[in-house]
Scaffold this motif. Structure first.
Motif, short mmCIF file in Angstrom:
data_model
loop_
_atom_site.label_atom_id
_atom_site.label_comp_id
_atom_site.label_asym_id
_atom_site.label_seq_id
_atom_site.Cartn_x
_atom_site.Cartn_y
_atom_site.Cartn_z
N GLU A 85 -152.30 -27.32 67.71
CA GLU A 85 -152.77 -28.72 67.80
C GLU A 85 -153.00 -29.32 66.42
O GLU A 85 -152.75 -30.51 66.20
N ASN A 86 -153.47 -28.47 65.48
CA ASN A 86 -153.66 -28.95 64.12
C ASN A 86 -152.35 -29.42 63.50
O ASN A 86 -152.28 -30.45 62.85
N VAL A 87 -151.31 -28.62 63.74
CA VAL A 87 -149.99 -28.97 63.17
C VAL A 87 -149.41 -30.18 63.90
O VAL A 87 -148.91 -31.11 63.27
N ALA A 88 -149.54 -30.17 65.23
CA ALA A 88 -149.00 -31.26 66.03
C ALA A 88 -149.68 -32.59 65.70
O ALA A 88 -149.06 -33.65 65.75
N MET A 118 -140.83 -46.77 71.48
CA MET A 118 -141.27 -45.44 71.91
C MET A 118 -142.43 -44.96 71.04
O MET A 118 -143.45 -44.50 71.53
N SER A 119 -142.19 -45.11 69.73
CA SER A 119 -143.21 -44.66 68.78
C SER A 119 -144.52 -45.42 69.00
O SER A 119 -145.59 -44.82 68.98
N ARG A 120 -144.40 -46.72 69.21
CA ARG A 120 -145.62 -47.53 69.43
C ARG A 120 -146.30 -47.14 70.72
O ARG A 120 -147.53 -47.08 70.80
N MET A 121 -145.49 -46.91 71.76
CA MET A 121 -146.03 -46.51 73.05
C MET A 121 -146.76 -45.17 72.91
O MET A 121 -147.87 -45.00 73.43
N VAL A 165 -150.04 -38.50 65.05
CA VAL A 165 -150.60 -39.74 64.50
C VAL A 165 -149.52 -40.66 63.95
O VAL A 165 -149.76 -41.85 63.74
N LEU A 166 -148.32 -40.10 63.74
CA LEU A 166 -147.23 -40.97 63.28
C LEU A 166 -146.37 -41.44 64.45
O LEU A 166 -145.33 -42.05 64.26
N GLY A 167 -146.80 -41.09 65.67
CA GLY A 167 -146.14 -41.64 66.86
C GLY A 167 -144.97 -40.83 67.38
O GLY A 167 -144.16 -41.36 68.15
N ALA A 168 -144.87 -39.54 67.01
CA ALA A 168 -143.77 -38.71 67.53
C ALA A 168 -144.00 -38.42 69.02
O ALA A 168 -145.14 -38.38 69.49
N GLY A 169 -142.91 -38.22 69.75
CA GLY A 169 -143.00 -37.94 71.18
C GLY A 169 -143.31 -36.47 71.44
O GLY A 169 -143.08 -35.62 70.57
#
Lengths: 296, 237
Positions: free
Chosen positions: B106-109, A1-4, B114-118
């Protein structure tokens, strides 16, 4: 998920990067299309020259004529020599009567000139020899000239040779131009990505500070370059397809002698070369230009 | 390493850092910071405060001694592992370092993205930290539409959003007036009370007097004082 997620974000960032530096992106895009069109045209030219050479090769025959007087033993010796010669894939005996008949058929409109020749046939018996490759015709001719009992050897080596020379020259020009245009395209892509990285240098610094890996950061720039290059290759593909079908195929057909290789037969190779070359240029260009901004 | 059941978050042991010329930026610096501590590092310009931050974030390695941050031995940290260390930190800068083309939200998000959070996780967490820093109603504002104090709050929210165990604030009040400076340190104290370890670099002695916190004083690259102050600036011990 993270990679996607990361991939999707890179894709979005790549698209944003293109819009942010629209002029440079368009310049890279146009340069790539120009380069691919030149390379594609030369490649298709080589394909067509090869096809013509192949065509000549298919009808590639050497005629050897035996001396006017020969006996069975000499005939067998000549046959044996032809059979054993290198690069010979087949041969048939053509009697002087058959040769005259063929000549009459070829010169149907001038049949009157050949009237009465049956009684005093000036032609000689011979062998029609098929050679495996046009490049080997010269060697077979030399071999046949050394066989006792053969009076004369005829071959269209000059035509084949000129086509071979043209093909080799076009190949050389193609390789040179490919290297040059690939270099220019990579350079322009590099500058586009450098400009993109410069405008996003604060973002990059923040990305590094929150723990994004260099790979993640690179990915968005590589994606940007790849989007430009992929679009360029697809546009180039359709442009060359249109130009080839509308200009080259029609021009060949209008001669009534030659037939261009249909685009349907070569489209896979053209697309593969276009996409492959543009991806290599995109990845290389972006990777070479981004490193400076990753040192945080 | 743990002391009194609390984990050691920062450990400087005889740390020295020299320039290429051989001159030392810091020398013989030793101190530890435990989980949940609040620490001020103060000193004049050139005292070595920035060098200490660079060491804490893995930007440089010590030329002497040993630095351990959140269990990562900075001396032996391979370049590929530096991002792993940084994911355990939240860094706040004097100049905020906000992206002007992005809204506060957006700055906080961005730090999570960039670390891949959903997207769902990002929305939930960003909303929480923006509320924590008191800017829930300014989420859609661009940095240029915010005051200096508000911009620094956004930067703090960004530092907090990935839930780091250690917040490092480098002169967070350097560009702010005294009242906004006080509010920022108040906010960092609140974050500290919620469980994060906080290190604030400053040369604003007025702030030290107003907050009863541990202070490390650096002078010409050496640690010359490590004390807990009472409100008003008196030494508590």
């Amino acid at each position: 998920m993270s990679r996607m997620n990361r991939f999707l974000y890179s894709l979005a960032d790549g698209l944003k990067g293109i819009l942010r530096n629209l002029m440079m992106s368009l310049m890279s895009f146009s340069m790539l299309i120009g380069s691919l069109l030149v390379v594609g045209s030369l490649s298709l030219l080589v394909v067509n020259i090869d096809a013509i050479i192949q065509d000549l090769g298919d009808q590639n025959e050497i005629m050897v004529y035996v001396h006017e007087e020969y006996d069975d033993s000499e005939f067998n010796q000549i046959s044996q020599a032809i059979m054993e010669a290198e690069h010979v894939v087949g041969f048939t005996f053509v009697s002087r009567e058959t040769a005259l008949e063929e000549m009459k058929n070829d010169l149907e409109e001038y049949a009157s000139i050949l009237e009465g020749m049956e009684q005093d046939n000036p032609l000689r018996d011979g062998f029609r020899i098929q050679v495996d490759d046009p490049a080997n015709v010269e060697a077979v001719v030399t071999a046949m000239e050394g066989v006792d009992g053969i009076g004369n050897v005829e071959a269209r080596t000059d035509v084949v040779e000129s086509f071979l020379k043209t093909r080799n020259a076009v190949n050389l020009i193609s390789i040179g131009l490919m290297v040059l245009l690939a270099g220019i395209s990579t350079f322009i892509i590099m500058n586009t990505i450098k400009m993109s990285a410069y405008t996003r240098r604060e973002e990059i610094a923040i990305m590094r500070m929150v723990g994004a890996t260099k790979g993640t950061i690179r990915l968005s720039f590589v994606t940007e370059a790849m989007i430009i290059c992929l679009c360029g290759s697809i546009v180039s593909f359709f442009a060359i397809m249109f130009l080839y079908q509308e200009l080259i195929e029609k021009a060949f057909s209008s001669t009534g002698l030659l037939q261009a290789v249909p685009f349907q037969e070569v489209w896979g190779g053209v697309l593969l070369i276009f996409v492959g070359a543009s991806l290599v240029i995109g990845v290389l260009g972006s990777l070479l230009s981004i490193n400076k901004y990753l040192k945080v | 390493m743990t002391t009194n059941n609390r984990k050691t978050v920062i450990e400087f042991s005889g740390v020295g850092e020299s320039y290429q010329s051989g001159e030392f930026a810091i020398r013989g610096v030793s101190f530890t910071v435990e989980e949940g501590d609040f620490l001020f590092i103060c000193g004049e310009s050139g005292a070595g405060k920035s060098t200490m931050i660079k060491l804490m974030t893995g930007e440089i390695k010590p030329t002497e001694g040993r630095v351990t941050i959140n269990g990562y031995n900075v001396n032996k940290l391979k370049p590929g592992k530096v991002p792993h260390l940084r994911r355990t930190l939240g860094v706040v800068f004097q100049d905020f370092r906000l992206i002007k083309k992005k809204t506060a939200e957006e700055n906080v998000a961005f730090a999570m993205r960039v670390l891949g959070a959903g997207p769902v996780q990002i929305r939930r967490r960003v909303s929480y930290v923006m509320e924590l820093v008191g800017l829930k109603d300014k989420m859609c504002s661009y940095p240029t539409e915010l005051s200096g104090g508000e911009q620094q709050r956004v930067a703090i929210a960004r530092a907090l959003v990935n839930n780091p165990s250690l917040i490092i604030a480098d002169e967070p009040t350097g560009n702010l007036d005294p009242q906004r400076s006080y509010e920022i340190i108040e906010l960092l104290s609140k974050i500290n009370q919620l469980g994060s370890t906080v290190v604030v670099i400053t040369h604003d002695y007025e702030l030290l007097r107003r907050f009863a916190k541990r202070v490390i004083y650096m002078n010409q690259g050496s640690l010359v004082m490590d004390k807990v102050l009472r409100p008003g600036g008196e030494e508590a011990q």
